[in-house]
Design an enzyme around this catalytic site. Structure first.
Site, PDB file in Angstrom:
ATOM      1  N   CYS A 172       0.417  -8.178   4.179  1.00 11.47           N
ATOM      2  CA  CYS A 172       1.845  -8.284   3.859  1.00 11.47           C
ATOM      3  C   CYS A 172       2.705  -7.526   4.862  1.00 11.47           C
ATOM      4  O   CYS A 172       3.686  -8.066   5.384  1.00 11.47           O
ATOM      5  CB  CYS A 172       2.096  -7.769   2.439  1.00 11.47           C
ATOM      6  SG  CYS A 172       1.343  -6.170   2.078  1.00 11.47           S
ATOM      7  N   HIS A 179       6.989  -2.775  -0.599  1.00 10.49           N
ATOM      8  CA  HIS A 179       7.025  -1.875   0.549  1.00 10.49           C
ATOM      9  C   HIS A 179       8.445  -1.835   1.115  1.00 10.49           C
ATOM     10  O   HIS A 179       9.220  -2.775   0.947  1.00 10.49           O
ATOM     11  CB  HIS A 179       6.089  -2.357   1.659  1.00 10.49           C
ATOM     12  CG  HIS A 179       4.677  -2.594   1.232  1.00 10.49           C
ATOM     13  ND1 HIS A 179       3.877  -1.616   0.680  1.00 10.49           N
ATOM     14  CD2 HIS A 179       3.898  -3.709   1.295  1.00 10.49           C
ATOM     15  CE1 HIS A 179       2.680  -2.123   0.425  1.00 10.49           C
ATOM     16  NE2 HIS A 179       2.676  -3.380   0.782  1.00 10.49           N
TER      17      HIS A 179
END
Length: 349
Positions: free
Chosen positions: A143, A223
């Site tokens: 990711c 994140h």
């Protein structure tokens, strides 16, 4: 044109269940089934969705039968009916499965938890789709690496990129596993600089001059990245924003949207009807972006559970050799998954 691309998903966890749903949304693909070893709520829900389940191992076949969860057969049975298998098993398990895929002559995709050497090719659609067309295998990077390559590729294509330095604040664990572990009341720096995401980005594009640092933080939503990028020349802010606007999978968020934090972005995705509130795009705060001469500073959010899903769909199409054009595949994927450059634009949808 040949029939639909026949796809199977091995591993029905965080990524696997999202990939399975995304495959079912594509008009040129057919989900043959999924395989797993677990006899829990995930596999028990499959019959309601009409998705055939196969046991990933002989032991799992017995366990699923004992648990009264219907199975169509074993992994080998699933593989015999596929064009492409997407391995979404936990880290390092996919590497053990690869010899089976190769022996049966099945094209396969692994996820970013595996090493680049497992496939010899790492994939981000906007950067190197064409190099994957017709290959036997590829690896959809993690990711954080996907977001890094997407944003830096946008700057590179605009002729603006010289080198990039990023600090990554990484969520501690996946939300559905937060009761099992994670961190509380502390921050955990990754033990090395660079962190692994920078070198990983270079497996997709070796020309990137990129260095990353990372720290784990006590949250599970997503994140957050902060970047300092030296441009190839002095530029204006709008020129940099235009480079990002050219990417179909970067969502620029002005302050007027009121999306002040990662939780509000996730809530927006849920309000828009995205499955599981998934954010497939890089969500970048546009008003915060600052340019000083030949340097640009910006920050964005990465949904660790969702961002690799459209990349995986594009990787399937590339390996199958049905679509030679990266932009054409991206458009097809994004239309099926309802990914828009600006989901709040009146023209979206």
């Amino acid at each position: 044109m040949a029939g639909k691309i026949r796809v199977g998903v091995n591993g029905y966890g965080v990524i696997g269940k999202r990939v399975a749903d995304a495959v079912r949304a594509q008009p040129d693909m057919r989900l043959v089934g999924v395989s797993d070893v677990a006899a829990d709520w995930r596999t028990r829900a499959l019959h309601r969705k009409g998705i055939p389940l196969f046991a990933a191992t002989n032991e799992a076949h017995e366990h699923l039968a004992t648990s009264q969860i219907p199975v169509e057969g074993r992994l080998q049975d699933l593989l015999e009916s596929l064009d492409v298998v997407v391995d979404c098993t936990p880290k390092r398990i996919a590497a053990v499965n690869v010899p089976v895929y190769r022996q049966l002559g099945r094209k396969f995709i692994v996820q970013g938890g595996e090493k680049h050497g497992v496939t010899g090719h790492s994939f981000v659609a906007e950067s190197n789709y064409e190099s994957a067309v017709g290959l036997d295998a590829t690896r959809v990077v993690s990711c954080n690496t996907t977001a890094t390559v997407r944003t830096l590729t946008a700057l590179k294509r605009a002729g603006l990129l010289r080198r990039a330095r990023g600090t990554l604040m990484r969520r501690a664990t996946d939300p559905w596993e937060s009761h099992l572990g994670g961190i509380i009341n502390t921050l955990v720096p990754e033990p090395e600089i660079p962190s692994h995401q920078g070198p990983d980005a270079q497996t997709v594009d070796p020309d990137l001059d990129v260095l990353t640092m990372a720290v784990k933080v006590p949250e599970t939503i997503a994140h957050l990245h902060y970047w300092s990028v030296q441009l190839s020349r002095s530029a204006q802010k709008e020129e940099v924003l235009d480079a990002f606007r050219a990417s179909p999978r970067i969502f620029l968020m002005p302050d007027s949207y009121g999306l002040a934090a990662i939780n509000s972005v996730k809530e927006l995705m849920a309000d828009l009807g995205r499955p599981r509130g998934d954010l497939y795009e890089v969500a970048l705060w546009s008003d915060m972006l600052r340019v000083e001469g030949d340097e640009v500073f910006y920050t964005y959010m990465v949904d660790n559970q969702a961002i690799v899903v459209p990349e995986t769909i594009d990787a399937i199409r590339a390996l199958a050799g049905r679509e030679p054009s990266g932009p054409a595949s991206i458009r097809a994927t994004d239309e099926a998954l309802e990914i828009w450059r600006n989901p709040l634009s009146p023209a979206a949808g």
